[in-house]
Design an enzyme around this catalytic site. Structure first.
Site, short mmCIF file in Angstrom:
data_model
loop_
_atom_site.label_atom_id
_atom_site.label_comp_id
_atom_site.label_asym_id
_atom_site.label_seq_id
_atom_site.Cartn_x
_atom_site.Cartn_y
_atom_site.Cartn_z
N HIS A 116 0.77 -1.24 0.00
CA HIS A 116 0.00 0.00 0.00
C HIS A 116 0.79 1.28 0.00
CE1 HIS A 116 -4.02 -1.39 0.07
NE2 HIS A 116 -3.57 -2.41 0.74
N LYS A 146 -6.28 15.58 4.58
CA LYS A 146 -5.68 14.25 4.58
C LYS A 146 -4.75 14.23 5.79
CE LYS A 146 -4.13 15.13 0.37
NZ LYS A 146 -4.24 13.91 -0.41
N ARG A 147 -4.23 13.07 6.16
CA ARG A 147 -3.27 13.04 7.27
C ARG A 147 -2.13 14.02 6.99
NH1 ARG A 147 -4.18 9.12 11.49
NH2 ARG A 147 -2.11 9.76 12.16
N LYS A 196 3.03 14.25 1.78
CA LYS A 196 1.82 14.84 1.19
C LYS A 196 1.99 16.34 0.94
CE LYS A 196 -1.28 11.34 3.23
NZ LYS A 196 -2.17 10.83 2.18
N THR A 203 -7.20 8.19 -2.10
CA THR A 203 -8.61 7.99 -2.39
C THR A 203 -9.35 9.30 -2.17
OG1 THR A 203 -8.85 7.15 -0.14
CG2 THR A 203 -8.75 5.51 -1.91
N LYS A 212 -12.65 11.25 -4.20
CA LYS A 212 -13.87 11.79 -3.58
C LYS A 212 -14.12 13.21 -4.08
CE LYS A 212 -12.65 9.26 0.61
NZ LYS A 212 -11.93 9.46 1.88
C1 LIG Z 1 -10.63 9.41 2.14
C2 LIG Z 1 -10.10 9.73 3.46
C3 LIG Z 1 -8.73 9.75 3.67
C4 LIG Z 1 -7.73 9.50 2.57
O1 LIG Z 1 -7.36 10.69 1.98
P1 LIG Z 1 -6.06 10.80 1.06
O2 LIG Z 1 -6.16 12.18 0.52
O3 LIG Z 1 -6.18 9.76 0.00
O4 LIG Z 1 -4.90 10.60 1.95
C5 LIG Z 1 -8.27 10.08 4.93
N1 LIG Z 1 -9.11 10.37 5.94
C6 LIG Z 1 -10.44 10.36 5.77
C7 LIG Z 1 -11.32 10.69 6.92
C8 LIG Z 1 -10.98 10.04 4.53
O5 LIG Z 1 -12.31 10.03 4.38
C1 LIG Z 2 -6.40 -3.23 0.34
O1 LIG Z 2 -6.64 -2.02 0.93
C2 LIG Z 2 -6.11 -0.93 0.25
C3 LIG Z 2 -6.41 0.30 0.99
O2 LIG Z 2 -5.83 0.25 2.18
C4 LIG Z 2 -6.62 -0.88 -1.16
O3 LIG Z 2 -5.98 0.16 -1.81
C5 LIG Z 2 -6.40 -2.17 -1.86
O4 LIG Z 2 -6.99 -2.16 -3.12
C6 LIG Z 2 -6.91 -3.30 -1.06
N1 LIG Z 2 -6.52 -4.55 -1.66
C7 LIG Z 2 -7.37 -5.47 -2.04
C8 LIG Z 2 -6.79 -6.75 -2.42
O5 LIG Z 2 -8.56 -5.30 -2.11
C1 LIG Z 3 5.68 -1.79 0.40
O1 LIG Z 3 6.91 -2.04 -0.19
C2 LIG Z 3 7.90 -1.04 -0.08
C3 LIG Z 3 9.13 -1.53 -0.71
O2 LIG Z 3 9.76 -2.51 0.04
C4 LIG Z 3 8.16 -0.69 1.35
O3 LIG Z 3 9.07 0.39 1.43
C5 LIG Z 3 6.87 -0.35 2.02
O4 LIG Z 3 7.12 -0.06 3.35
C6 LIG Z 3 5.93 -1.51 1.87
N1 LIG Z 3 4.74 -1.23 2.60
C7 LIG Z 3 4.45 -1.85 3.72
C8 LIG Z 3 3.33 -1.32 4.49
O5 LIG Z 3 5.08 -2.81 4.11
#
Ligand SMILES: *Cc1c(COP(=O)(O)O)cnc(C)c1O
Ligand SMILES: *[C@@H]1O[C@H](CO)[C@@H](O)[C@H](O)[C@H]1NC(C)=O
Ligand SMILES: *[C@@H]1O[C@H](CO)[C@@H](O)[C@H](O)[C@H]1NC(C)=O
Ligand SMILES: *[C@@H]1O[C@H](CO)[C@@H](O)[C@H](O)[C@H]1NC(C)=O
Ligand SMILES: *[C@@H]1O[C@H](CO)[C@@H](O)[C@H](O)[C@H]1NC(C)=O
Length: 775
Positions: free
Chosen positions: A311, A502-503, A508, A610, A614
């Site tokens: 992710h 966002k966070r 970011k 995400t 939105k």
């Molecule tokens: C959608 C959502 C996020 C994700 O926002 P990003 O801009 O993709 O980081 C974070 N917090 C809340 C409450 C959201 O609804």
């Molecule tokens: C898992 O969760 C992440 C969001 O945290 C999403 O982006 C991803 O598509 C999800 N993976 C699967 C396999 O659905």
């Molecule tokens: C996904 O992979 C990258 C590459 O190794 C890594 O830096 C990242 O931390 C990984 N994410 C998680 C949550 O493990």
């Protein structure tokens, strides 16, 4: 996005199990009414009782069991799985305290505990009959009958069920959250040591497991309690799944044995991030130690069953657990991981004889001062599929971070772009826009978001343009009224609402936004009589409590606001608002009111995002970098309909090679220099001029996210935004192009892809007939 993870298991009876450490659900009441088509009836009923529906809704606490995008995604997926008729269960932890409430005091973030269960939770039902034991600590015995994990400490997992209704299809799924309970005899065996009273008090030790959500987003904190949480949810859920499986009509011992060896044909475990990675050694333990399969057979089952989603690319999110911690807490799992690694390295030695460096890079165990387990490597080795969450992110994974693994098993690597549910993020939060769209193309787009494409027929239709603009204006007025009522700030609803929520995170780049604000401020002061496009810039988001830089960024934003908002020269032309306590409920209010969406992360750092989707769906235009899903948004809406600026991933990589020199930008660009000098000279913090010296030092000398490198292009791009805003008709036409291009970003599409391409099941929009349904 990181601190969420899930696991999906699709059993014989078309069941999907989705396991996550976070479900950021927000409120439930209105969503339930929308999905069950009860909104009008409830409005009417409450009206007759002399109650106000909106007031009632405002009493509900947010279920804030998540940090940000990741947890919210899990919640969107639950809605889509129910709406697509998949028999899916969400499994997670019922944290007693969710994400903290953020208060702003004197411009600083202060955290308050989120006691969301204080008045009870009407949506949940405890199911003590399904309580399961989870083991910790103890030691391993190698006996003639196999390996035994003994002398463990037991914690009970008590499930609570919450209904998840699909959109108008008469389907209701279940989210099951585990709460930790101490067994009655907890610590009482040592009765004489601490005494009865102490033993009862110590029950907290066990029950701490589900006490609180870790408030980090994209950051790994190697705490024992966190590892306990991860194992707790994996172990309890796998038992529940196997219990349900054995209780099925195939539950005779003979059949179970047989079925376990064909598990991968019936079961898929999706590891979303590494948090449920323990499912790999736990499943090995069940198959080898309990079901007595051979290692080879068990491993083949595990690999064919598991798939892994990464992710984030940020290295600080990577889970690397100290071996010592495992040794103590989960000794049998450590043995299993060592054996997995031994076989994995054996394979690499055969393929690349003598390549010691490659072995080191690819090992599951990192040597060093403290030996650590690399959970991402464990996931890749233990899975048959690995995917990223946006196309660009999947490419990065293949070509850089996991390149060695890609070279080893290229066929494992895939991509699945994230999405959001159009029910909560349009129909529910922006009924005005949903209605205007439905008047043109009917309501089917709510289940089939691709139909928004039909709006392209109306892009030159003056009435439609006016309707869309009118809804936006109404949403803005409503949000302005909300701010005035709750925060006593007055904003001009005719100004452009420029929003970044966002966070708070360096990657970011809220700091880039700050530099734009200061630049705009200086320009207005320099030429106050020019016709400026008035802007209200709103920034919101929580900082992880231990993340010092993020907390300083919040203080900087509020300090800039104090100066800008009180400068009579600037007046109504620029306002800076920090939106306190950003959470799902606030997102639902502010996103429909936004004109401009800020998605300005350094290219190559935001896996998907995400929030960006939105805003797009709610009729805001995006100013953004070619990062995460922004790339695909530009593709779907047409790049000319977004404000794209800054370095591409290739540019960032090239710059990394040659070295990023922030000081040279500072010296070369006068407006940047002026802004930086103001921050460092105490212009925004007169009482304490050196307050921001750490931020300044970071930006000038060790900025991993290259804020200055994108500054000039960002400012120029913002000028284009301001210019277009002066032409409301052209602006709204661009908005319509964006809305029409949103189809891809429905989580229904994401889930359909997972269903078809990974789990081999077919989603359906069929409605199950209700008992009183004439069909
Ligand atoms: C959608 C959502 C996020 C994700 O926002 P990003 O801009 O993709 O980081 C974070 N917090 C809340 C409450 C959201 O609804
Ligand atoms: C898992 O969760 C992440 C969001 O945290 C999403 O982006 C991803 O598509 C999800 N993976 C699967 C396999 O659905
Ligand atoms: C996904 O992979 C990258 C590459 O190794 C890594 O830096 C990242 O931390 C990984 N994410 C998680 C949550 O493990
Ligand atoms: C758990 O609970 C006990 C007893 O209340 C407390 O002393 C301890 O600090 C808590 N936290 C952890 C991490 O165990
Ligand atoms: C992403 O998925 C699409 C189809 O879903 C495919 O054509 C493309 O090659 C994939 N890209 C990567 C990087 O895997």
């Amino acid at each position: 996005m990181s601190f969420v993870s899930f696991l999906k298991i699709f059993l014989l009876f078309y069941r999907v199990y989705y396991l996550s450490l976070e479900f950021y659900m927000g409120r439930t009441l209105q969503n339930t009414m929308v999905n069950l088509a009860l909104e009008n009836a409830c409005d009417e009923a409450t009206y007759q009782l002399g109650l106000d529906m909106e007031e009632l809704q405002d009493i509900e606490e947010d279920a804030g069991l998540g940090n940000g995008g990741l947890g919210r995604l899990a919640a969107c997926f639950l809605d889509s799985m129910a709406s697509l008729g998949l028999a899916a269960y969400g499994y997670g932890i019922r944290y007693e305290f969710g994400i903290f409430n953020q208060k702003i005091s004197d411009g600083w973030q202060v955290e308050e505990a989120d006691d969301w269960l204080r008045y009870g939770n009407p949506w949940e039902k405890a199911r003590p009959e399904y309580m399961r034991p989870v083991h910790f600590y103890g030691r391993v015995e190698h006996t003639a009958e196999g390996v035994k994990w003994v002398d463990t400490q037991v914690v009970l997992a008590l499930p609570y069920d919450t209904p998840v209704p699909g959109y108008r299809n008469n389907i209701v799924n279940t989210m099951r959250l585990w709460s930790a309970k101490a067994p009655c005899d907890f610590n009482l065996k040592d009765f004489n040591v601490g005494g009865y009273i102490q033993a009862v008090l110590d029950r907290n030790l066990a029950e701490n497991i589900s006490r609180v959500l870790y408030p980090n987003d994209n950051f790994f904190e190697g705490k024992e309690l966190r590892l306990k949480q991860e194992y707790f949810v994996v172990a309890a859920t796998l038992q529940d799944i196997i219990r349900r499986f054995k209780a099925s009509k195939f539950g005779s011992t003979e059949f179970v044995r047989l079925d376990l060896s064909t598990l991968p044909d019936k079961v898929a475990i999706q590891l979303n991030d590494t948090h449920p990675a323990l499912a790999i050694p736990e499943l090995m333990r069940i198959l080898v130690d309990i079901e007595k399969l051979s290692w080879e057979k068990a491993w083949d089952i595990v690999v064919r069953t598991c798939a892994y989603t990464n992710h984030t690319v940020l290295p600080e999110a990577l889970e690397r657990w100290p071996v010592d911690l495992f040794q103590n807490l989960l000794p049998r799992h450590l043995e299993i991981i060592y054996e997995i690694n031994r076989r994995h390295l054996e394979r690499i030695t055969k393929l690349y004889p003598g390549d010691v460096d490659r072995m080191r890079r690819m090992s599951l165990i990192e040597e060093g001062d403290v030996k650590k387990i690399n959970m991402a490597h464990l996931c890749i080795v233990g899975s048959h599929a690995v995917n990223g969450v946006a196309r660009i992110h999947s490419e990065i994974i293949k070509n850089t971070v996991f390149k060695d693994f890609y070279d080893l098993d290229p066929e494992k690597f895939q991509n699945k772009t994230n999405g959001i549910t159009p029910r909560r993020w349009l129909v529910m939060c922006n009924p005005g826009l949903a209605e205007v769209i439905a008047e043109r193309i009917g309501e089917d787009y709510i289940r089939d978001l691709d139909q928004l494409k039909k709006l392209l027929d109306f892009v030159d239709d003056d009435v439609f343009i006016q309707d869309v603009a009118k809804v936006k204006q109404e949403n803005k007025m409503k949000f302005a009224a909300y701010l005035e009522e709750h925060y006593k700030v007055k904003i001009n609803p005719r100004s452009m609402f420029d929003v970044q929520v966002k966070r708070i995170h360096e990657y970011k780049r809220q700091l880039l936004n700050c530099l734009h604000i200061i630049t705009l401020y200086n320009r207005i002061r320099k030429e106050p009589s020019k016709s400026w496009t008035p802007r209200t810039i709103m920034i919101g988001g929580k900082a992880a409590p231990g993340y010092h830089t993020a907390k300083m960024i919040i203080k900087l934003i509020t300090s800039i606001g104090d100066i800008v908002n009180n400068d009579p020269v600037v007046g109504e032309r620029l306002k800076v608002i920090f939106l306190e306590n950003y959470r799902v409920t606030l997102a639902e209010k502010v996103i429909p009111a936004a004109d401009l969406s800020e998605q300005i992360s350094t290219a190559g750092t935001e896996a998907s995002g995400t929030g960006n989707m939105k805003f797009m769906l709610n009729g805001a235009l995006t100013i953004g970098t070619m990062d995460g899903a922004n790339v695909e948004m530009a593709e779907e809406a047409g790049e000319e309909n977004l404000f794209i600026f800054g370095m591409r991933v290739d540019d960032v990589e090239a710059m990394d090679k040659k070295g990023y020199d922030a000081v040279s930008y500072y010296n070369r660009i006068p407006e940047l220099k002026q802004a930086m000098d103001q921050i460092s000279g105490g212009f925004f913090s007169p009482a304490q001029p050196d307050l921001f010296k750490d931020l300044i030092n970071m930006l000038m000398h060790h900025d991993r996210f290259k804020v200055f490198a994108d500054y000039e292009d960002y400012i120029k791009c913002q000028e284009k935004v301001s210019a277009l805003y002066k032409n409301p008709k052209e602006w709204t036409k661009m908005v319509i192009h964006n809305i029409a291009g949103c189809g891809k970003f429905s989580s229904d599409r994401t889930i359909s892809q997972y269903a078809r391409e990974i789990w081999g099941m077919e989603p359906t929009l069929e409605k199950i007939a209700a008992p009183d349904d004439p069909r």
